[in-house]
Enzyme design. Structure first.
Site, PDB file in Angstrom:
ATOM      1  N   LEU A   6       0.832  -1.203   0.000  1.00  0.00           N
ATOM      2  CA  LEU A   6       0.000   0.000   0.000  1.00  0.00           C
ATOM      3  C   LEU A   6       0.866   1.252   0.000  1.00  0.00           C
ATOM      4  O   LEU A   6       1.949   1.266   0.591  1.00  0.00           O
ATOM      5  CB  LEU A   6      -0.884   0.042   1.248  1.00  0.00           C
ATOM      6  CG  LEU A   6      -2.002  -0.982   1.382  1.00  0.00           C
ATOM      7  CD1 LEU A   6      -2.869  -0.631   2.586  1.00  0.00           C
ATOM      8  CD2 LEU A   6      -2.852  -1.059   0.139  1.00  0.00           C
TER       9      LEU A   6
ATOM     10  N   GLY B  53       1.220  -5.522   1.073  1.00  0.00           N
ATOM     11  CA  GLY B  53       0.352  -5.584  -0.113  1.00  0.00           C
ATOM     12  C   GLY B  53       1.076  -6.157  -1.327  1.00  0.00           C
ATOM     13  O   GLY B  53       0.456  -6.777  -2.198  1.00  0.00           O
TER      14      GLY B  53
ATOM     15  N   ASN C 160       3.990  -7.838   6.705  1.00  0.00           N
ATOM     16  CA  ASN C 160       4.399  -7.131   7.924  1.00  0.00           C
ATOM     17  C   ASN C 160       3.309  -6.188   8.454  1.00  0.00           C
ATOM     18  O   ASN C 160       3.596  -5.263   9.204  1.00  0.00           O
ATOM     19  CB  ASN C 160       5.688  -6.338   7.668  1.00  0.00           C
ATOM     20  CG  ASN C 160       5.447  -5.151   6.747  1.00  0.00           C
ATOM     21  OD1 ASN C 160       4.482  -5.152   5.992  1.00  0.00           O
ATOM     22  ND2 ASN C 160       6.304  -4.156   6.796  1.00  0.00           N
ATOM     23  N   GLU C 161       2.057  -6.440   8.047  1.00  0.00           N
ATOM     24  CA  GLU C 161       0.972  -5.541   8.438  1.00  0.00           C
ATOM     25  C   GLU C 161       0.920  -5.295   9.945  1.00  0.00           C
ATOM     26  O   GLU C 161       0.784  -4.163  10.395  1.00  0.00           O
ATOM     27  CB  GLU C 161      -0.388  -6.106   7.962  1.00  0.00           C
ATOM     28  CG  GLU C 161      -0.695  -5.856   6.499  1.00  0.00           C
ATOM     29  CD  GLU C 161       0.002  -6.827   5.544  1.00  0.00           C
ATOM     30  OE1 GLU C 161       0.890  -7.588   5.970  1.00  0.00           O
ATOM     31  OE2 GLU C 161      -0.339  -6.808   4.350  1.00  0.00           O
TER      32      GLU C 161
HETATM   33  C1  LIG Z   1      -9.188  -3.255   3.103  1.00  0.00           C
HETATM   34  C2  LIG Z   1      -7.884  -3.001   3.785  1.00  0.00           C
HETATM   35  C3  LIG Z   1      -6.768  -3.043   2.818  1.00  0.00           C
HETATM   36  C4  LIG Z   1      -5.605  -3.630   3.476  1.00  0.00           C
HETATM   37  C5  LIG Z   1      -4.602  -4.013   2.462  1.00  0.00           C
HETATM   38  C6  LIG Z   1      -3.847  -5.230   2.793  1.00  0.00           C
HETATM   39  C7  LIG Z   1      -2.755  -4.983   3.700  1.00  0.00           C
HETATM   40  C8  LIG Z   1      -1.627  -4.291   3.075  1.00  0.00           C
HETATM   41  C9  LIG Z   1      -0.917  -3.454   3.818  1.00  0.00           C
HETATM   42  C10 LIG Z   1       0.242  -2.750   3.284  1.00  0.00           C
HETATM   43  O1  LIG Z   1       0.675  -2.946   2.175  1.00  0.00           O
HETATM   44  S1  LIG Z   1       1.008  -1.623   4.324  1.00  0.00           S
HETATM   45  C11 LIG Z   1       2.482  -1.191   3.472  1.00  0.00           C
HETATM   46  C12 LIG Z   1       3.607  -1.845   4.141  1.00  0.00           C
HETATM   47  N1  LIG Z   1       4.810  -1.674   3.343  1.00  0.00           N
HETATM   48  C13 LIG Z   1       5.997  -1.584   3.891  1.00  0.00           C
HETATM   49  O2  LIG Z   1       6.156  -1.623   5.088  1.00  0.00           O
HETATM   50  C14 LIG Z   1       7.167  -1.435   2.934  1.00  0.00           C
HETATM   51  C15 LIG Z   1       7.993  -0.238   3.337  1.00  0.00           C
HETATM   52  N2  LIG Z   1       9.131  -0.097   2.440  1.00  0.00           N
HETATM   53  C16 LIG Z   1      10.254  -0.811   2.525  1.00  0.00           C
HETATM   54  O3  LIG Z   1      10.401  -1.698   3.345  1.00  0.00           O
HETATM   55  C17 LIG Z   1      11.352  -0.448   1.584  1.00  0.00           C
HETATM   56  O4  LIG Z   1      11.055   0.795   1.006  1.00  0.00           O
HETATM   57  C18 LIG Z   1      11.585  -1.483   0.455  1.00  0.00           C
HETATM   58  C19 LIG Z   1      10.305  -1.823  -0.288  1.00  0.00           C
HETATM   59  C20 LIG Z   1      12.191  -2.751   1.065  1.00  0.00           C
HETATM   60  C21 LIG Z   1      12.589  -0.888  -0.576  1.00  0.00           C
HETATM   61  O5  LIG Z   1      13.742  -0.490   0.101  1.00  0.00           O
HETATM   62  P1  LIG Z   1      14.750   0.526  -0.633  1.00  0.00           P
HETATM   63  O6  LIG Z   1      15.917   0.682   0.284  1.00  0.00           O
HETATM   64  O7  LIG Z   1      15.023   0.055  -2.018  1.00  0.00           O
HETATM   65  O8  LIG Z   1      13.945   1.883  -0.794  1.00  0.00           O
HETATM   66  P2  LIG Z   1      13.637   2.983   0.350  1.00  0.00           P
HETATM   67  O9  LIG Z   1      14.786   3.936   0.401  1.00  0.00           O
HETATM   68  O10 LIG Z   1      13.228   2.338   1.605  1.00  0.00           O
HETATM   69  O11 LIG Z   1      12.359   3.696  -0.265  1.00  0.00           O
HETATM   70  C22 LIG Z   1      12.464   4.536  -1.410  1.00  0.00           C
HETATM   71  C23 LIG Z   1      11.358   5.568  -1.323  1.00  0.00           C
HETATM   72  O12 LIG Z   1      10.096   4.903  -1.384  1.00  0.00           O
HETATM   73  C24 LIG Z   1       9.296   5.283  -0.253  1.00  0.00           C
HETATM   74  N3  LIG Z   1       8.446   4.142   0.131  1.00  0.00           N
HETATM   75  C25 LIG Z   1       8.823   2.924   0.509  1.00  0.00           C
HETATM   76  N4  LIG Z   1       7.768   2.144   0.765  1.00  0.00           N
HETATM   77  C26 LIG Z   1       6.677   2.913   0.551  1.00  0.00           C
HETATM   78  C27 LIG Z   1       5.270   2.674   0.663  1.00  0.00           C
HETATM   79  N5  LIG Z   1       4.764   1.463   1.008  1.00  0.00           N
HETATM   80  N6  LIG Z   1       4.421   3.675   0.374  1.00  0.00           N
HETATM   81  C28 LIG Z   1       4.896   4.885   0.001  1.00  0.00           C
HETATM   82  N7  LIG Z   1       6.232   5.176  -0.130  1.00  0.00           N
HETATM   83  C29 LIG Z   1       7.098   4.197   0.157  1.00  0.00           C
HETATM   84  C30 LIG Z   1      10.318   5.619   0.809  1.00  0.00           C
HETATM   85  O13 LIG Z   1       9.745   6.425   1.780  1.00  0.00           O
HETATM   86  C31 LIG Z   1      11.375   6.317  -0.003  1.00  0.00           C
HETATM   87  O14 LIG Z   1      10.901   7.631  -0.268  1.00  0.00           O
HETATM   88  P3  LIG Z   1      11.894   8.859  -0.313  1.00  0.00           P
HETATM   89  O15 LIG Z   1      12.523   8.930   1.042  1.00  0.00           O
HETATM   90  O16 LIG Z   1      12.898   8.557  -1.381  1.00  0.00           O
HETATM   91  O17 LIG Z   1      11.025  10.038  -0.613  1.00  0.00           O
END
Ligand SMILES: CCCCCCC/C=C/C(=O)SCCNC(=O)CCNC(=O)[C@H](O)C(C)(C)COP(=O)(O)OP(=O)(O)OC[C@H]1O[C@@H](n2cnc3c(N)ncnc32)[C@H](O)[C@@H]1OP(=O)(O)O
Length: 271
Positions: free
Chosen positions: A113, A158, A181-182
């Site tokens: 997400l 997600g 990891n939700e």
């Molecule tokens: C009906 C209900 C619906 C429920 C849906 C089902 C449940 C789903 C839930 C979710 O999906 S919650 C989301 C959880 N996601 C995470 O925890 C992932 C977080 N991100 C990471 O762990 C890392 O970014 C990565 C994917 C392992 C990549 O690492 P990398 O070192 O390559 O990049 P970063 O420097 O960490 O990130 C670059 C840039 O991207 C931004 N970012 C990362 N993840 C997200 C995200 N999920 N959403 C928005 N933006 C994200 C991060 O902040 C960096 O931004 P900048 O600092 O460059 O601006």
């Protein structure tokens, strides 16, 4: 700029596509940079470049969808809607039989997400955003197509869910993580995501995976069943294609109906 209307483009693609197998077509600015793919007379387009569409064989049977939301394939509402539209269009196209889902990004399949879309938003806005993700996941999970996730990087929350919606998951070796990891990020797992996870992993393992919130290495992901196979990165797409070719060898109608029946119980969790 050359104007390309649908008929012109359609005959062009039908004439040229067989020789362009495995290359995607980007057709002029008048199409807003959309990736278009011609299946006989049907058109399949993401409506944006957030998902790139690649046709993989001259028979138009296999399509490769590449998620392309920089920098980490966070599932924006626009991306979710583009994916939903594409899968529905492919489902409606009788020539299409299988799809491979992967990412254009070198190290990330999907970060799940778009966390930034949740900040400072009203309840209704968040609900609306969640529903675009759920609709996309549901559309992929119940697609009549054979589906393979070619996980070429991190698949978190997600992102892992998207892969779980596919029938088969192949992951590239590497310093990547795959997991749900939700609970760690503070999102109680929705029942429908748990149901999809139970469907793929079995109840006991699903519970462990969901309640630990653990992010697994590719090998660990294989052990718990989050993925079916781990391969060297260079082999990922070819292995996925081979698996898909085997899946679509089976008679289309019995396969389609069986998939529908197998996944039908979970429809009670749909919108
Ligand atoms: C009906 C209900 C619906 C429920 C849906 C089902 C449940 C789903 C839930 C979710 O999906 S919650 C989301 C959880 N996601 C995470 O925890 C992932 C977080 N991100 C990471 O762990 C890392 O970014 C990565 C994917 C392992 C990549 O690492 P990398 O070192 O390559 O990049 P970063 O420097 O960490 O990130 C670059 C840039 O991207 C931004 N970012 C990362 N993840 C997200 C995200 N999920 N959403 C928005 N933006 C994200 C991060 O902040 C960096 O931004 P900048 O600092 O460059 O601006």
């Amino acid at each position: 700029m050359v104007k390309v209307n649908v008929d012109m483009a359609s005959s062009f693609i039908r004439a040229v596509l067989p020789r362009l197998a495995c290359r995607h077509l980007k057709i002029g600015n008048n199409c807003n940079g959309r990736y278009l793919y011609g299946c006989n007379k049907r058109w399949v387009s993401s409506g944006s470049d957030l998902v790139q569409v690649e046709q993989d064989d001259s028979d138009n049977e296999i399509v490769v969808l590449k998620m392309n939301v920089k920098p980490v394939n966070a599932c924006t509402a626009e991306f979710n809607n583009a994916m939903t539209k594409l899968i529905k269009d492919l489902d409606a196209d009788e020539q299409s039989k299988g799809l491979i889902l992967t990412s254009t990004l070198p190290n990330v399949f999907s970060a799940g997400l778009q966390l930034t879309a949740l900040h400072g938003k009203s309840y209704d806005e968040i609900k609306e955003y969640f529903s675009t993700f759920q609709t996309m996941a549901h559309t992929l999970f119940t697609s009549r197509l054979a589906t393979v996730a070619a996980i070429n990087g991190h698949a978190i929350a997600g992102g892992c869910v998207i892969a779980l919606c596919c029938e088969y998951r192949v992951m590239a070796e590497g310093k990547f993580h795959n997991g749900l990891n939700e609970v760690i990020v503070g999102i109680p797992m929705p029942a429908w995501v748990s149901a999809y996870t139970v469907y793929a992993l079995g109840t006991n393992t699903a519970e462990k995976v969901i309640l630990s919130g653990k992010k697994h290495t590719p090998r660990e992901a294989l052990q718990v069943g989050l993925v079916d196979q781990v391969v060297p990165p260079d082999d990922l797409i070819q292995v996925s294609k081979n698996i898909l070719s085997d899946l679509i060898k089976v008679g289309d109608y019995p396969r389609r109906l069986s998939k529908e029946r197998l996944r039908k119980e979970l429809l009670m969790f749909s919108l």
